[in-house]
Design a protein around this motif. Structure first.
Motif, PDB file in Angstrom:
ATOM      1  N   GLY A   9       0.796  -1.215   0.000  1.00  0.00           N
ATOM      2  CA  GLY A   9       0.000   0.000   0.000  1.00  0.00           C
ATOM      3  C   GLY A   9       0.824   1.257   0.000  1.00  0.00           C
ATOM      4  O   GLY A   9       2.019   1.239  -0.322  1.00  0.00           O
ATOM      5  N   PHE A  10       0.169   2.329   0.401  1.00  0.00           N
ATOM      6  CA  PHE A  10       0.756   3.657   0.299  1.00  0.00           C
ATOM      7  C   PHE A  10       0.564   4.452   1.580  1.00  0.00           C
ATOM      8  O   PHE A  10      -0.471   4.335   2.242  1.00  0.00           O
ATOM      9  CB  PHE A  10       0.084   4.424  -0.856  1.00  0.00           C
ATOM     10  N   TYR A  11       1.559   5.241   1.891  1.00  0.00           N
ATOM     11  CA  TYR A  11       1.443   6.297   2.892  1.00  0.00           C
ATOM     12  C   TYR A  11       1.574   7.604   2.128  1.00  0.00           C
ATOM     13  O   TYR A  11       2.379   7.722   1.204  1.00  0.00           O
ATOM     14  CB  TYR A  11       2.545   6.188   3.947  1.00  0.00           C
ATOM     15  N   ARG A  69       6.115  16.904   7.758  1.00  0.00           N
ATOM     16  CA  ARG A  69       6.987  15.758   8.020  1.00  0.00           C
ATOM     17  C   ARG A  69       6.219  14.592   8.636  1.00  0.00           C
ATOM     18  O   ARG A  69       6.632  14.008   9.625  1.00  0.00           O
ATOM     19  CB  ARG A  69       8.143  16.184   8.908  1.00  0.00           C
ATOM     20  N   GLU A  70       5.089  14.260   8.016  1.00  0.00           N
ATOM     21  CA  GLU A  70       4.300  13.153   8.536  1.00  0.00           C
ATOM     22  C   GLU A  70       3.681  12.373   7.386  1.00  0.00           C
ATOM     23  O   GLU A  70       3.201  12.946   6.416  1.00  0.00           O
ATOM     24  CB  GLU A  70       3.196  13.684   9.453  1.00  0.00           C
ATOM     25  N   LEU A  71       3.699  11.053   7.540  1.00  0.00           N
ATOM     26  CA  LEU A  71       3.021  10.162   6.602  1.00  0.00           C
ATOM     27  C   LEU A  71       1.709   9.722   7.231  1.00  0.00           C
ATOM     28  O   LEU A  71       1.649   9.450   8.435  1.00  0.00           O
ATOM     29  CB  LEU A  71       3.884   8.924   6.324  1.00  0.00           C
ATOM     30  N   ARG A  78      -0.285   6.909  11.384  1.00  0.00           N
ATOM     31  CA  ARG A  78       0.616   8.055  11.205  1.00  0.00           C
ATOM     32  C   ARG A  78       2.049   7.647  11.510  1.00  0.00           C
ATOM     33  O   ARG A  78       2.303   6.976  12.509  1.00  0.00           O
ATOM     34  CB  ARG A  78       0.201   9.207  12.097  1.00  0.00           C
ATOM     35  N   ILE A  79       2.957   8.072  10.648  1.00  0.00           N
ATOM     36  CA  ILE A  79       4.384   7.790  10.836  1.00  0.00           C
ATOM     37  C   ILE A  79       5.156   9.087  10.603  1.00  0.00           C
ATOM     38  O   ILE A  79       5.090   9.659   9.515  1.00  0.00           O
ATOM     39  CB  ILE A  79       4.885   6.704   9.865  1.00  0.00           C
ATOM     40  N   PRO A  80       5.903   9.547  11.604  1.00  0.00           N
ATOM     41  CA  PRO A  80       6.724  10.746  11.399  1.00  0.00           C
ATOM     42  C   PRO A  80       7.894  10.452  10.462  1.00  0.00           C
ATOM     43  O   PRO A  80       8.430   9.336  10.453  1.00  0.00           O
ATOM     44  CB  PRO A  80       7.251  11.072  12.804  1.00  0.00           C
ATOM     45  N   PHE A  81       8.271  11.430   9.666  1.00  0.00           N
ATOM     46  CA  PHE A  81       9.477  11.299   8.842  1.00  0.00           C
ATOM     47  C   PHE A  81      10.637  10.920   9.760  1.00  0.00           C
ATOM     48  O   PHE A  81      10.758  11.414  10.867  1.00  0.00           O
ATOM     49  CB  PHE A  81       9.812  12.620   8.147  1.00  0.00           C
ATOM     50  N   GLY A  82      11.502  10.015   9.277  1.00  0.00           N
ATOM     51  CA  GLY A  82      12.683   9.615  10.019  1.00  0.00           C
ATOM     52  C   GLY A  82      12.463   8.453  10.960  1.00  0.00           C
ATOM     53  O   GLY A  82      13.420   7.934  11.516  1.00  0.00           O
ATOM     54  N   GLY A 108       9.238   5.954   7.362  1.00  0.00           N
ATOM     55  CA  GLY A 108       9.653   7.311   7.708  1.00  0.00           C
ATOM     56  C   GLY A 108      11.065   7.634   7.264  1.00  0.00           C
ATOM     57  O   GLY A 108      11.355   8.759   6.843  1.00  0.00           O
ATOM     58  N   VAL A 109      11.955   6.652   7.322  1.00  0.00           N
ATOM     59  CA  VAL A 109      13.328   6.845   6.835  1.00  0.00           C
ATOM     60  C   VAL A 109      13.331   7.019   5.321  1.00  0.00           C
ATOM     61  O   VAL A 109      14.018   7.882   4.785  1.00  0.00           O
ATOM     62  CB  VAL A 109      14.242   5.680   7.277  1.00  0.00           C
ATOM     63  N   ALA A 110      12.533   6.227   4.619  1.00  0.00           N
ATOM     64  CA  ALA A 110      12.442   6.358   3.159  1.00  0.00           C
ATOM     65  C   ALA A 110      11.921   7.742   2.779  1.00  0.00           C
ATOM     66  O   ALA A 110      12.439   8.388   1.865  1.00  0.00           O
ATOM     67  CB  ALA A 110      11.546   5.277   2.576  1.00  0.00           C
ATOM     68  N   ALA A 111      10.898   8.208   3.489  1.00  0.00           N
ATOM     69  CA  ALA A 111      10.336   9.528   3.203  1.00  0.00           C
ATOM     70  C   ALA A 111      11.344  10.633   3.500  1.00  0.00           C
ATOM     71  O   ALA A 111      11.489  11.582   2.724  1.00  0.00           O
ATOM     72  CB  ALA A 111       9.065   9.745   4.015  1.00  0.00           C
TER      73      ALA A 111
END
Length: 113
Positions: free
Chosen positions: A46-48, A54-56, A69-73, A78-81
Motif C-alpha cells: 500500500g501507500f502512505y 513531516r508526517e506520513l 501516522r508515521i513521522p518522517f525519520g 519514515g526513513v524512506a520519506a
C-alpha cells in the motif's frame, strides 16, 4: 531475467488500470490490490501519503491493519520519506527505530514516490 518480466508485467497492468482515471486515491487503491495479488508471501502492500511537513498518513492498502501516522525519520517508511531513497530491509527486527505495526512483518521494501 524473470524479475524484469514480472516488473514489466506489473507496470503494464498498473498503466492499464490507471489510464483515464484521474483520482489519486482510486488509482492507489487499485495499484495496492494489484501488487498484493501478484506477489506471494507478502502481508501488506500500500501507500502512505505525506501530510503536513513531516508526517506520513496511511493511504490505500491491502493486507493487515497498519499504523495510521508515521513521522518522517521513524521506521522504514519514515526513513524512506526523510531520505527520499529506497529502503530494502531484510530483517526489520534489526532495523534501528523499526515501528512494529504488525508483528508478522519481517522484511520491508519501501519506495518513496
Amino acid at each position: 531475467m524473470q524479475a524484469v518480466s514480472v516488473r514489466d508485467d506489473i507496470v503494464t497492468q498498473c498503466e492499464a488500470i490507471t489510464t483515464g482515471e484521474s483520482d489519486l486515491i482510486a488509482n492507489l487503491a487499485n495499484i495496492s490490490a494489484l501488487i498484493f495479488d501478484q506477489f506471494e508471501d507478502i502481508n501488506w502492500a500500500g501507500f502512505y501519503l505525506t501530510r503536513g511537513e513531516r508526517e506520513l498518513v496511511l493511504g490505500p492498502f491491502q493486507g493487515k491493519v497498519a499504523c495510521v501516522r508515521i513521522p518522517f525519520g521513524q521506521g522504514v517508511c519514515g526513513v524512506a520519506a526523510d531520505s527520499q531513497t529506497l529502503q530494502h530491509v531484510h530483517d526489520v527486527h534489526e532495523f534501528s527505530g523499526h515501528i512494529a505495526c504488525d508483528a508478522a512483518s519481517n522484511a520491508e521494501v519501501v519506495a518513496p514516490i
